[in-house]
Design a protein around this motif. Structure first.
Motif, mmCIF file in Angstrom:
data_model
loop_
_atom_site.group_PDB
_atom_site.id
_atom_site.type_symbol
_atom_site.label_atom_id
_atom_site.label_comp_id
_atom_site.label_asym_id
_atom_site.label_seq_id
_atom_site.Cartn_x
_atom_site.Cartn_y
_atom_site.Cartn_z
ATOM 1 N N LYS A 135 24.313 -13.809 -8.637
ATOM 2 C CA LYS A 135 23.398 -15.096 -8.500
ATOM 3 C C LYS A 135 24.356 -16.387 -8.286
ATOM 4 O O LYS A 135 23.843 -17.207 -7.694
ATOM 5 C CB LYS A 135 22.308 -15.024 -9.528
ATOM 6 C CG LYS A 135 21.362 -15.984 -9.462
ATOM 7 C CD LYS A 135 20.293 -15.766 -10.280
ATOM 8 C CE LYS A 135 19.017 -16.751 -10.141
ATOM 9 N NZ LYS A 135 17.787 -16.431 -10.741
ATOM 10 N N GLU A 136 25.137 -16.470 -9.369
ATOM 11 C CA GLU A 136 25.916 -17.771 -9.338
ATOM 12 C C GLU A 136 26.793 -17.838 -7.949
ATOM 13 O O GLU A 136 26.638 -19.080 -7.521
ATOM 14 C CB GLU A 136 27.027 -17.641 -10.195
ATOM 15 C CG GLU A 136 27.890 -18.538 -10.659
ATOM 16 C CD GLU A 136 28.959 -18.459 -11.494
ATOM 17 O OE1 GLU A 136 30.174 -19.110 -11.463
ATOM 18 O OE2 GLU A 136 28.876 -17.481 -12.376
ATOM 19 N N LYS A 137 27.268 -16.778 -7.396
ATOM 20 C CA LYS A 137 27.892 -16.880 -6.155
ATOM 21 C C LYS A 137 27.023 -17.400 -5.058
ATOM 22 O O LYS A 137 27.090 -18.224 -4.265
ATOM 23 C CB LYS A 137 28.696 -15.579 -6.063
ATOM 24 C CG LYS A 137 29.834 -15.124 -6.762
ATOM 25 C CD LYS A 137 31.042 -16.113 -6.509
ATOM 26 C CE LYS A 137 32.040 -15.659 -7.601
ATOM 27 N NZ LYS A 137 32.891 -16.540 -7.922
ATOM 28 N N LYS A 138 26.077 -16.779 -5.161
ATOM 29 C CA LYS A 138 24.849 -17.087 -3.930
ATOM 30 C C LYS A 138 24.430 -18.266 -4.194
ATOM 31 O O LYS A 138 24.184 -19.104 -3.076
ATOM 32 C CB LYS A 138 23.847 -15.950 -4.173
ATOM 33 C CG LYS A 138 24.082 -14.800 -3.528
ATOM 34 C CD LYS A 138 22.826 -13.777 -3.662
ATOM 35 C CE LYS A 138 23.108 -12.334 -2.970
ATOM 36 N NZ LYS A 138 21.917 -11.384 -3.163
ATOM 37 N N ASN A 139 24.134 -19.077 -5.340
ATOM 38 C CA ASN A 139 23.801 -20.245 -5.583
ATOM 39 C C ASN A 139 24.669 -21.213 -5.047
ATOM 40 O O ASN A 139 24.490 -22.361 -4.577
ATOM 41 C CB ASN A 139 23.423 -20.658 -6.990
ATOM 42 C CG ASN A 139 22.094 -19.971 -7.370
ATOM 43 O OD1 ASN A 139 21.192 -19.690 -6.519
ATOM 44 N ND2 ASN A 139 21.704 -19.543 -8.736
ATOM 45 N N GLN A 146 22.909 -26.402 1.548
ATOM 46 C CA GLN A 146 22.103 -27.451 1.550
ATOM 47 C C GLN A 146 22.830 -28.950 1.558
ATOM 48 O O GLN A 146 22.204 -29.671 2.195
ATOM 49 C CB GLN A 146 21.215 -27.411 0.322
ATOM 50 C CG GLN A 146 20.300 -26.323 0.518
ATOM 51 C CD GLN A 146 19.544 -26.094 -1.005
ATOM 52 O OE1 GLN A 146 20.014 -26.403 -2.167
ATOM 53 N NE2 GLN A 146 18.492 -25.280 -0.791
ATOM 54 N N LYS A 147 24.007 -29.044 0.844
ATOM 55 C CA LYS A 147 24.503 -30.467 0.634
ATOM 56 C C LYS A 147 25.093 -30.559 2.005
ATOM 57 O O LYS A 147 25.260 -31.921 2.435
ATOM 58 C CB LYS A 147 25.770 -30.252 -0.360
ATOM 59 C CG LYS A 147 26.469 -31.613 -0.757
ATOM 60 C CD LYS A 147 27.208 -31.299 -2.022
ATOM 61 C CE LYS A 147 27.678 -32.799 -2.344
ATOM 62 N NZ LYS A 147 28.525 -32.845 -3.451
ATOM 63 N N TYR A 148 25.635 -29.751 2.879
ATOM 64 C CA TYR A 148 26.617 -30.019 3.963
ATOM 65 C C TYR A 148 25.890 -29.563 5.166
ATOM 66 O O TYR A 148 26.462 -29.144 6.330
ATOM 67 C CB TYR A 148 27.952 -29.475 3.906
ATOM 68 C CG TYR A 148 28.767 -29.983 2.855
ATOM 69 C CD1 TYR A 148 29.427 -31.385 2.844
ATOM 70 C CD2 TYR A 148 28.956 -29.452 1.552
ATOM 71 C CE1 TYR A 148 29.875 -31.934 1.635
ATOM 72 C CE2 TYR A 148 29.503 -29.762 0.589
ATOM 73 C CZ TYR A 148 30.010 -31.038 0.587
ATOM 74 O OH TYR A 148 30.594 -31.811 -0.578
ATOM 75 N N SER A 149 24.580 -29.436 5.172
ATOM 76 C CA SER A 149 23.942 -28.820 6.355
ATOM 77 C C SER A 149 24.057 -29.388 7.690
ATOM 78 O O SER A 149 24.270 -28.890 8.891
ATOM 79 C CB SER A 149 22.302 -28.933 6.211
ATOM 80 O OG SER A 149 22.064 -30.127 6.164
#
Length: 171
Positions: A135-139, A146-149
């Protein structure tokens, strides 16, 4: 051109990095070469960070292959003109890692440190199928997307990768 390639183990990051490095005639930094010294021994973190920092400071264009957050990940993402996220399915990654193992068994690939012979052990298989997709890696990947879309390309299979490469090389 500055290109950061991130993604799952076995997805083809290093192969893509090498191809792009040849096409753009620019240096390629494989972060696995920084993380490990000969025989898969982890390098001292401070000297590893210094190596990455020097590479970033000394090159106006680059291709960087790898996920390691401790190696100036935020700076790499900020400076990259394009971020490529290799989001291949886990079974495809396992199959590609197996094919790589058969090809390089007993040998060292260009993208790893000297004397780091190719291996495919239980620990690595577990990483490909489970731990590397925590989950951590996926996040972390979701946050990057999201930040660099505005400058990220998410590639989910070889067909998408080939199409993207063709498009990139026509620019």
């Amino acid at each position: 051109m500055k290109i950061a390639i991130i993604g799952y183990s076995g997805s083809g990051k290093s192969t893509l990095a090498g191809r792009l490095g040849e096409f753009y005639d620019c240096p390629v930094l494989y972060l696995d070469k920084i993380q490990f010294e000969a025989n898969w021994i982890e390098r001292d973190e401070e000297s590893a960070k210094a190596m990455v920092k020097r590479f970033l400071d000394e090159n106006n264009s680059w291709i960087i292959d790898g996920n390691y957050t401790k190696f100036y990940r935020e700076q790499r993402m900020e400076e990259a003109d394009i971020i490529i996220f290799m989001d291949y399915p886990r079974l495809v990654c396992l199959f590609q890692a197996y094919k790589r193992y058969l090809k390089y068994k007993g040998k060292t690939r260009e993208s790893v440190a000297p004397d780091c012979n190719e291996k495919l052990d239980f620990e690595f298989i577990r990483w490909i199928l489970l731990d590397g997709r925590s989950k951590e890696k996926k996040n972390q990947y979701i946050e990057t997307i999201q930040k660099y879309s505005h400058k990220i390309a998410v590639l989910k299979n070889r067909k998408e990768t080939d199409s993207f490469l063709k498009e990139l090389m026509m620019r």
